[in-house]
Structure formats: structure tokens, C-alpha cells
Write a protein that holds these residues in place. Structure first.
Motif, mmCIF file in Angstrom:
data_model
loop_
_atom_site.group_PDB
_atom_site.id
_atom_site.type_symbol
_atom_site.label_atom_id
_atom_site.label_comp_id
_atom_site.label_asym_id
_atom_site.label_seq_id
_atom_site.Cartn_x
_atom_site.Cartn_y
_atom_site.Cartn_z
ATOM 1 N N ASN A 1 0.820 -1.206 0.000
ATOM 2 C CA ASN A 1 0.000 0.000 0.000
ATOM 3 C C ASN A 1 0.852 1.252 0.000
ATOM 4 O O ASN A 1 0.501 2.232 -0.617
ATOM 5 C CB ASN A 1 -0.935 0.014 1.213
ATOM 6 C CG ASN A 1 -2.019 -1.028 1.090
ATOM 7 O OD1 ASN A 1 -2.325 -1.474 -0.004
ATOM 8 N ND2 ASN A 1 -2.588 -1.431 2.211
ATOM 9 N N ASP B 1 2.086 2.606 -3.490
ATOM 10 C CA ASP B 1 1.123 3.222 -4.392
ATOM 11 C C ASP B 1 1.045 4.729 -4.199
ATOM 12 O O ASP B 1 0.547 5.431 -5.063
ATOM 13 C CB ASP B 1 -0.278 2.632 -4.166
ATOM 14 C CG ASP B 1 -0.351 1.174 -4.582
ATOM 15 O OD1 ASP B 1 0.529 0.721 -5.328
ATOM 16 O OD2 ASP B 1 -1.293 0.500 -4.142
ATOM 17 N N GLN B 2 1.517 5.224 -3.070
ATOM 18 C CA GLN B 2 1.413 6.636 -2.771
ATOM 19 C C GLN B 2 2.572 7.402 -3.387
ATOM 20 O O GLN B 2 3.708 6.941 -3.355
ATOM 21 C CB GLN B 2 1.417 6.865 -1.266
ATOM 22 C CG GLN B 2 0.243 6.257 -0.568
ATOM 23 C CD GLN B 2 0.308 6.473 0.940
ATOM 24 O OE1 GLN B 2 1.291 6.946 1.453
ATOM 25 N NE2 GLN B 2 -0.744 6.099 1.625
ATOM 26 N N TYR C 1 -1.268 18.643 1.202
ATOM 27 C CA TYR C 1 -1.187 17.204 0.915
ATOM 28 C C TYR C 1 -2.035 16.419 1.899
ATOM 29 O O TYR C 1 -1.992 16.650 3.106
ATOM 30 C CB TYR C 1 0.264 16.721 1.001
ATOM 31 C CG TYR C 1 1.084 17.205 -0.166
ATOM 32 C CD1 TYR C 1 1.187 16.436 -1.311
ATOM 33 C CD2 TYR C 1 1.720 18.431 -0.134
ATOM 34 C CE1 TYR C 1 1.925 16.878 -2.392
ATOM 35 C CE2 TYR C 1 2.456 18.886 -1.204
ATOM 36 C CZ TYR C 1 2.556 18.101 -2.336
ATOM 37 O OH TYR C 1 3.274 18.554 -3.404
ATOM 38 N N ASP C 2 -2.804 15.454 1.347
ATOM 39 C CA ASP C 2 -3.622 14.592 2.194
ATOM 40 C C ASP C 2 -2.860 13.307 2.514
ATOM 41 O O ASP C 2 -1.707 13.145 2.117
ATOM 42 C CB ASP C 2 -4.978 14.313 1.552
ATOM 43 C CG ASP C 2 -4.882 13.542 0.242
ATOM 44 O OD1 ASP C 2 -3.814 12.944 -0.063
ATOM 45 O OD2 ASP C 2 -5.877 13.531 -0.492
ATOM 46 N N GLN C 3 -3.513 12.390 3.214
ATOM 47 C CA GLN C 3 -2.869 11.153 3.652
ATOM 48 C C GLN C 3 -2.509 10.227 2.497
ATOM 49 O O GLN C 3 -1.675 9.343 2.654
ATOM 50 C CB GLN C 3 -3.766 10.436 4.655
ATOM 51 C CG GLN C 3 -3.952 11.242 5.915
ATOM 52 C CD GLN C 3 -5.006 10.690 6.840
ATOM 53 O OE1 GLN C 3 -5.787 9.821 6.462
ATOM 54 N NE2 GLN C 3 -5.059 11.210 8.054
ATOM 55 N N GLN C 4 -3.121 10.419 1.337
ATOM 56 C CA GLN C 4 -2.787 9.610 0.169
ATOM 57 C C GLN C 4 -1.677 10.252 -0.659
ATOM 58 O O GLN C 4 -1.305 9.733 -1.697
ATOM 59 C CB GLN C 4 -4.021 9.392 -0.715
ATOM 60 C CG GLN C 4 -5.021 8.408 -0.141
ATOM 61 C CD GLN C 4 -5.811 8.992 1.018
ATOM 62 O OE1 GLN C 4 -6.218 10.144 0.983
ATOM 63 N NE2 GLN C 4 -6.022 8.205 2.053
ATOM 64 N N GLY C 5 -1.192 11.419 -0.231
ATOM 65 C CA GLY C 5 -0.113 12.091 -0.939
ATOM 66 C C GLY C 5 -0.576 12.958 -2.090
ATOM 67 O O GLY C 5 0.230 13.414 -2.881
ATOM 68 N N GLN C 6 -1.875 13.200 -2.187
ATOM 69 C CA GLN C 6 -2.415 14.033 -3.254
ATOM 70 C C GLN C 6 -2.386 15.496 -2.824
ATOM 71 O O GLN C 6 -2.756 15.825 -1.712
ATOM 72 C CB GLN C 6 -3.852 13.620 -3.591
ATOM 73 C CG GLN C 6 -3.961 12.206 -4.107
ATOM 74 C CD GLN C 6 -3.180 12.005 -5.405
ATOM 75 O OE1 GLN C 6 -3.278 12.796 -6.325
ATOM 76 N NE2 GLN C 6 -2.386 10.951 -5.434
ATOM 77 N N ASN D 1 -8.191 16.269 6.784
ATOM 78 C CA ASN D 1 -7.550 15.291 5.902
ATOM 79 C C ASN D 1 -6.152 15.716 5.469
ATOM 80 O O ASN D 1 -5.417 14.925 4.901
ATOM 81 C CB ASN D 1 -8.406 15.055 4.659
ATOM 82 C CG ASN D 1 -9.726 14.406 5.004
ATOM 83 O OD1 ASN D 1 -9.800 13.583 5.910
ATOM 84 N ND2 ASN D 1 -10.780 14.795 4.312
#
Length: 105
Positions: free
Chosen positions: A28, A31-32, A60-65, A80
Motif C-alpha cells: 500500500n 502506491d502513494q 497534501y492529504d494522507q494519500q499524498g495528493q 484530511n
């Protein structure tokens, strides 16, 4: 079952469980997208109100977006968001840029 065989079973089960969890975490995590090195981390307590200053940051959020926020206060006011970088996204950060905020008078 004797105590010795029960201990071996428990140890084997714990090792198996840890290896499965570690394997899932690494899959997981890959993927970030990587976070920028100059990321400023949002601290708790989070702001509840911000001034209307426009000094854009890439939040930046926890998914790196990354998403452009109008200020560091606005970015960290979002639960977030984990951190931000000065400047709008797309200014060298390689992320999407949101539209400029409209001013309501």
C-alpha cells in the motif's frame, strides 16, 4: 496440547501475522506518491477560523495528493491534510491546481 507446543504455535502465529501485515503495508505504501522534503506538517489543535488572506499553498492529504489551498491556515483547517508546501500546486509540485477563490463583497 502441552505448554511448549502451545508456545511454539503462538510464536509461529504471531510471526505469520506480523509478516502479513508488514507485506500489506509495503504494498500500500508504494502506491502513494512521495511527499515533498520541504513539507510543513500541520499541528494540533487545527485552526477553526482563518483570515481571508490569499497566500496559496499546496496541501497534501494522507494519500499524498496535493490540492491548492488559499493559505496555510485553510490547508491545516482540513482534517484530511497532513501538511503543505508554500506555493500553489502545479508550481513545481506536479499536482493539480484548483481555481483561484472568488471574492464575495
Amino acid at each position: 496440547m502441552t505448554y511448549l507446543s502451545s508456545t511454539k504455535f503462538s510464536s509461529a502465529f504471531v510471526l505469520l501475522l506480523l509478516s502479513l501485515l508488514t507485506g500489506c503495508a509495503s504494498v500500500n505504501g508504494s502506491d502513494q506518491p512521495p511527499l515533498p522534503e520541504n513539507l510543513v506538517t500541520c499541528k494540533d489543535p487545527r485552526p477553526e477560523m482563518c483570515t481571508m488572506i490569499y497566500d496559496p499553498v499546496c496541501a497534501y492529504d494522507q494519500q499524498g495528493q496535493g490540492t491548492t489551498a488559499s493559505s496555510d491556515c485553510q490547508a491545516c483547517g482540513n482534517q484530511n491534510t497532513i501538511g503543505f508546501v508554500k506555493g500553489a500546486c502545479g508550481d513545481g509540485q506536479g499536482n493539480k491546481t484548483t481555481e483561484s477563490p472568488s471574492l464575495n463583497y
